[in-house]
Write a protein that holds these residues in place. Structure first.
Motif, PDB file in Angstrom:
ATOM      1  N   ARG A 129       0.769  -1.211   0.097  1.00 52.56           N
ATOM      2  CA  ARG A 129      -0.153   0.045   0.047  1.00 52.56           C
ATOM      3  C   ARG A 129       0.763   1.165   0.174  1.00 52.56           C
ATOM      4  O   ARG A 129       0.592   2.193  -0.730  1.00 52.56           O
ATOM      5  CB  ARG A 129      -0.853   0.003   1.192  1.00 52.56           C
ATOM      6  CG  ARG A 129      -2.349  -0.300   1.015  1.00 52.56           C
ATOM      7  CD  ARG A 129      -3.134  -0.028   1.978  1.00 52.56           C
ATOM      8  NE  ARG A 129      -3.927  -1.375   2.177  1.00 52.56           N
ATOM      9  CZ  ARG A 129      -4.052  -2.183   3.390  1.00 52.56           C
ATOM     10  NH1 ARG A 129      -3.366  -1.794   4.481  1.00 52.56           N
ATOM     11  NH2 ARG A 129      -4.530  -3.268   3.330  1.00 52.56           N
ATOM     12  N   SER A 132       2.450   1.534  -3.186  1.00 47.79           N
ATOM     13  CA  SER A 132       1.587   2.112  -4.142  1.00 47.79           C
ATOM     14  C   SER A 132       1.141   3.686  -4.066  1.00 47.79           C
ATOM     15  O   SER A 132       1.227   4.452  -5.051  1.00 47.79           O
ATOM     16  CB  SER A 132       0.279   1.248  -4.049  1.00 47.79           C
ATOM     17  OG  SER A 132      -0.701   1.649  -5.021  1.00 47.79           O
ATOM     18  N   ARG A 135       4.065   5.718  -5.263  1.00 42.75           N
ATOM     19  CA  ARG A 135       4.097   6.035  -6.834  1.00 42.75           C
ATOM     20  C   ARG A 135       2.875   6.702  -7.236  1.00 42.75           C
ATOM     21  O   ARG A 135       3.126   7.556  -8.318  1.00 42.75           O
ATOM     22  CB  ARG A 135       4.108   4.544  -7.505  1.00 42.75           C
ATOM     23  CG  ARG A 135       4.999   3.788  -7.440  1.00 42.75           C
ATOM     24  CD  ARG A 135       4.910   2.467  -8.467  1.00 42.75           C
ATOM     25  NE  ARG A 135       3.799   1.538  -7.881  1.00 42.75           N
ATOM     26  CZ  ARG A 135       3.838   0.350  -7.400  1.00 42.75           C
ATOM     27  NH1 ARG A 135       5.134  -0.107  -7.118  1.00 42.75           N
ATOM     28  NH2 ARG A 135       3.045  -0.066  -6.820  1.00 42.75           N
ATOM     29  N   ASN A 136       1.803   6.617  -6.614  1.00 46.29           N
ATOM     30  CA  ASN A 136       0.642   7.345  -6.971  1.00 46.29           C
ATOM     31  C   ASN A 136       0.847   9.121  -6.790  1.00 46.29           C
ATOM     32  O   ASN A 136       0.482   9.870  -7.337  1.00 46.29           O
ATOM     33  CB  ASN A 136      -0.542   7.029  -6.423  1.00 46.29           C
ATOM     34  CG  ASN A 136      -1.061   5.684  -6.890  1.00 46.29           C
ATOM     35  OD1 ASN A 136      -0.727   5.476  -7.942  1.00 46.29           O
ATOM     36  ND2 ASN A 136      -1.973   5.209  -6.249  1.00 46.29           N
TER      37      ASN A 136
END
Length: 138
Positions: A129, A132, A135-136
């Motif tokens: 998580r 992720s 990266r977002n």
């Protein structure tokens, strides 16, 4: 989750009847019961108190809590302490010390393995998580 069968519950009930009569049990019995109590959510101070543990052996809720055990209910500190306690022994050593504690030791060991797997999976999901999210955000 390790669900206890009726036969296993009866064996543990019989073991608890024997264990609760011990005024000063071998350390392996105390340590195993402490680990079981920690996994079931009892505070460390109570789990270390033999008088409290003897009372706990005298009550049905201990078996009920074992039957209803859920990995996600175990606090990380309690899991670590239980793992440390259990790591001092193995099944063969426990058998030599006291046959009366073997079923509880087996439950604690298998339950601790489930807790370890649950916590490892949870850590991996949290890492994924975070990765992720990073990266977002970039």
């Amino acid at each position: 989750m390790s669900v206890l069968t009726k036969d296993e519950m009866e064996l543990i009930r019989e073991d608890l009847e024997c264990i609760k009569t011990l005024p000063n049990p071998p350390k392996a019995i105390q340590v195993t019961l402490e680990a079981v109590a920690l996994l079931l959510g009892y505070p460390p101070r109570q789990a270390r108190n033999w008088s409290f543990m003897r009372q706990l052996c005298n009550r049905g809720p201990l078996l009920k809590k074992m039957q209803e055990f859920q990995c996600e209910d175990v606090e990380l500190a309690s899991a670590k302490r239980a793992r440390t306690l259990l790591s001092s022994y193995n099944r063969e050593t426990i058998i030599k010390i006291s046959v009366a504690i073997v079923n509880l030791f087996n439950w604690a060991e298998s339950t601790m393995s489930e807790v370890d797997n649950y916590l490892n999976t949870r850590m991996e999901l949290n890492k994924a998580r975070k990765s992720s999210n990073n990266r977002n955000n970039n």
